[in-house]
Design an enzyme around this catalytic site. Structure first.
Site, PDB file in Angstrom:
ATOM      1  N   LYS A  95       0.838  -1.211   0.000  1.00  0.00           N
ATOM      2  CA  LYS A  95       0.000   0.000   0.000  1.00  0.00           C
ATOM      3  C   LYS A  95       0.875   1.265   0.000  1.00  0.00           C
ATOM      4  O   LYS A  95       0.588   2.228  -0.710  1.00  0.00           O
ATOM      5  CB  LYS A  95      -0.926  -0.004   1.228  1.00  0.00           C
ATOM      6  CG  LYS A  95      -2.053  -1.004   1.096  1.00  0.00           C
ATOM      7  CD  LYS A  95      -2.821  -1.207   2.404  1.00  0.00           C
ATOM      8  CE  LYS A  95      -3.750  -2.411   2.236  1.00  0.00           C
ATOM      9  NZ  LYS A  95      -4.487  -2.764   3.433  1.00  0.00           N
TER      10      LYS A  95
ATOM     11  N   GLN B 180      -5.170  -2.075   9.715  1.00  0.00           N
ATOM     12  CA  GLN B 180      -4.780  -3.328   9.055  1.00  0.00           C
ATOM     13  C   GLN B 180      -5.147  -4.507   9.953  1.00  0.00           C
ATOM     14  O   GLN B 180      -4.629  -4.620  11.060  1.00  0.00           O
ATOM     15  CB  GLN B 180      -3.264  -3.297   8.779  1.00  0.00           C
ATOM     16  CG  GLN B 180      -2.770  -4.463   7.975  1.00  0.00           C
ATOM     17  CD  GLN B 180      -3.238  -4.409   6.520  1.00  0.00           C
ATOM     18  OE1 GLN B 180      -3.229  -3.354   5.892  1.00  0.00           O
ATOM     19  NE2 GLN B 180      -3.663  -5.544   5.993  1.00  0.00           N
TER      20      GLN B 180
ATOM     21  N   ASP C 226     -11.287   1.616   3.334  1.00  0.00           N
ATOM     22  CA  ASP C 226     -11.404   0.164   3.110  1.00  0.00           C
ATOM     23  C   ASP C 226     -12.869  -0.236   2.919  1.00  0.00           C
ATOM     24  O   ASP C 226     -13.154  -1.339   2.445  1.00  0.00           O
ATOM     25  CB  ASP C 226     -10.863  -0.605   4.325  1.00  0.00           C
ATOM     26  CG  ASP C 226      -9.413  -1.034   4.133  1.00  0.00           C
ATOM     27  OD1 ASP C 226      -8.982  -1.163   2.974  1.00  0.00           O
ATOM     28  OD2 ASP C 226      -8.738  -1.245   5.158  1.00  0.00           O
TER      29      ASP C 226
END
Ligand code: NAD
Length: 264
Positions: A45, A89, A112
């Site tokens: 990322k 995460q 997300d």
């Protein structure tokens, strides 16, 4: 167009666009694990963002941090106007409730798309939809089949296909083989996300003009396999690797841009 070329072209466009912006888009990744998979995803990322000029801060929190302290940190970032997007995460340590964490991220910054009220489409379904659009594949009135019902892929994929007026069927681990055969044989579009190597193979019958999107990733002896056997007799089958994974990564960058422009 091959997915690799499509993604490279989209990233080039993003890079040119961001180059013209005085204030750069910026997101934060919070990590509360020592997970090797997470380390690889985060590295990816940060690399992707850097390539197009998006700024990222990676915050590592101690594994024994209290849930309340994580939520306080998220709330601080929610209020910070410089922060366009926030990612936590996964996984988080067991003493922290994942749902509380997802729910704490502001829907306007949840790039997300994991918070139920998020303004964003989760990255995998979004990447698939954008690519289908690019390929001119119609969804409205088509028989669309989603195999897998997870909250990050199967369910949001089915929801988005329904929003676009597809006839949507969702299959899962309890679906009988004979029923799967019947649905596969009549599907115009199949999105398969199970993590079951070659679940769809040459023993099934397909419509010859069908599109098969293969999300699955199974690692065996260092080699990566999809949920579909290569070379199915259909019009379009996405490859694994260098398929949906690239689309997913691209979508995160696009979600950051939507957050930056408040495009919702
Ligand atoms: P998950 O394990 O949460 O869900 C798997 C789903 O598949 C479940 O709903 C289950 O009911 C269904 N399933 C399992 N075996 C089945 C079978 N034999 N027949 C029918 N359905 C079956 O997984 P997930 O997070 O949705 O991920 C699915 C796969 O996609 C994994 O291989 C994952 O690594 C991969 N993935 C890839 C990307 C990417 O960007 N390429 C993104 C997310 C997930």
């Amino acid at each position: 167009m091959e997915i690799v070329d499509y993604v490279a072209g989209e990233k080039e466009k993003l890079k040119n666009e961001i180059n013209r912006l005085e204030i750069k888009p910026f997101f934060v990744i919070i990590q509360i694990n020592e997970d090797e998979g997470s380390n690889i995803y985060i590295k990816g990322k940060i690399k992707d963002a850097g390539e197009v000029g998006i700024e990222v801060e990676h915050i590592k929190l101690p594994l024994d941090i209290k849930e309340k302290e994580v939520i306080d940190k998220i709330e601080e970032l929610n209020k910070d106007p410089k922060v366009n997007g926030i990612i936590v995460q996964l996984p988080v340590p067991e003493h922290i409730n994942e749902e509380h964490i997802k729910g704490a991220i502001s829907p306007e910054k949840d790039i997300d798309g994991f918070n139920p009220f998020s303004k964003f489409i989760p990255c995998t379904p979004k990447g698939i939809l954008d690519y289908l659009d690019e390929e001119g594949i119609e969804i409205e009135g088509k028989n669309t089949l989603v195999i897998g019902r997870s909250s990050i892929v199967g369910k949001p994929m089915a929801r988005e296909l329904l929003k676009r007026n597809g006839n949507v069927t969702v299959l899962h681990s309890k679906t009988k083989r004979e029923d799967m055969e019947r649905y596969v044989a009549s599907a115009d579009l199949i999105v398969v996300a199970t993590g079951h190597k070659y679940l769809l193979d040459h023993t099934f019958t397909y419509k010859e003009d069908a599109t098969v999107v293969d999300v699955g990733i199974t690692r065996i002896d260092g080699k990566i396999y999809g949920d579909c056997e290569p070379g199915l007799p259909v019009k379009l089958q996405t490859p694994v690797p260098k398929g949906v994974g690239l689309l997913t990564r691209l979508s995160l960058l696009k979600n950051v841009m939507e957050a930056y422009y408040h495009e919702f």
